[in-house]
Design a protein around this motif. Structure first.
Motif, short mmCIF file in Angstrom:
data_model
loop_
_atom_site.label_atom_id
_atom_site.label_comp_id
_atom_site.label_asym_id
_atom_site.label_seq_id
_atom_site.Cartn_x
_atom_site.Cartn_y
_atom_site.Cartn_z
N LYS A 1 49.76 41.20 37.72
CA LYS A 1 49.42 42.50 37.12
C LYS A 1 48.21 42.35 36.19
O LYS A 1 47.28 43.18 36.21
CB LYS A 1 50.63 43.03 36.36
CG LYS A 1 50.50 44.42 35.84
CD LYS A 1 51.82 44.86 35.20
CE LYS A 1 51.76 46.26 34.69
NZ LYS A 1 53.02 46.70 34.08
N LYS B 1 45.08 41.68 38.24
CA LYS B 1 44.64 42.90 38.92
C LYS B 1 43.89 43.80 37.94
O LYS B 1 42.87 44.41 38.29
CB LYS B 1 45.84 43.64 39.50
CG LYS B 1 45.46 44.81 40.36
CD LYS B 1 46.67 45.42 41.03
CE LYS B 1 46.25 46.55 41.94
NZ LYS B 1 47.38 47.14 42.64
N ALA B 2 44.38 43.88 36.70
CA ALA B 2 43.69 44.67 35.69
C ALA B 2 42.29 44.11 35.42
O ALA B 2 41.33 44.86 35.21
CB ALA B 2 44.51 44.70 34.40
N GLU C 1 40.45 42.52 37.62
CA GLU C 1 39.63 42.86 38.79
C GLU C 1 39.14 44.31 38.73
O GLU C 1 38.07 44.63 39.25
CB GLU C 1 40.44 42.66 40.08
CG GLU C 1 40.67 41.21 40.42
CD GLU C 1 41.59 41.05 41.62
OE1 GLU C 1 41.99 42.08 42.22
OE2 GLU C 1 41.92 39.90 41.96
N GLN C 2 39.93 45.17 38.08
CA GLN C 2 39.56 46.58 37.97
C GLN C 2 38.58 46.84 36.83
O GLN C 2 38.25 47.99 36.55
CB GLN C 2 40.81 47.44 37.81
CG GLN C 2 41.71 47.43 39.03
CD GLN C 2 43.01 48.16 38.81
OE1 GLN C 2 43.35 48.54 37.69
NE2 GLN C 2 43.76 48.36 39.89
N GLY C 3 38.16 45.77 36.14
CA GLY C 3 37.13 45.93 35.13
C GLY C 3 37.57 45.74 33.69
O GLY C 3 36.76 45.87 32.78
N MET C 4 38.83 45.47 33.46
CA MET C 4 39.29 45.26 32.09
C MET C 4 38.80 43.90 31.60
O MET C 4 38.76 42.93 32.37
CB MET C 4 40.83 45.30 32.04
CG MET C 4 41.41 45.24 30.64
SD MET C 4 43.21 45.30 30.60
CE MET C 4 43.51 46.99 31.04
#
Length: 100
Positions: free
Chosen positions: A10, A13-14, A16-19
């Motif tokens: 999790k 994944k965050a 990878e989404q730009g966080m």
């Protein structure tokens, strides 16, 4: 502390989404260093503990043979440290000598 693999995925994944790592660390209350290590290798590594140096049987026999011995005397006989004897005796449920 060992974090579950679901949480690790999790967090990654965050990322990878730009966080950012810092934001993820604050959000999930995890050290940034831990997250960076997860980016390198997500697997859970087993905790390997070294075997105890002081044998329980040897310590019990020493207590039986020398009931009035001091910790440093036991340590010399069992070739370990005084603090190791203290920890082993506590582990076995023995308390230090009491004056009567």
């Amino acid at each position: 502390m060992t974090y579950p693999i679901i949480l690790r995925k999790k967090v990654l994944k965050a990322l990878e989404q730009g966080m950012s790592v810092r934001t993820a660390a604050k959000l999930y209350d995890i050290s940034p260093t831990t997250i960076i290590n997860w980016k390198k290798d997500i697997s859970i590594k087993p905790i390997v503990r070294t075997p105890r140096k002081i044998s329980n049987d040897a310590l019990k026999q020493d207590i039986t043979d020398y009931p009035d011995a001091y910790y440093y005397e036991r340590a010399a006989r069992l070739s370990c440290s005084k603090s190791g004897i203290e920890a082993a005796m506590k582990r076995l449920g023995y308390t230090r000598k009491k004056k009567s």
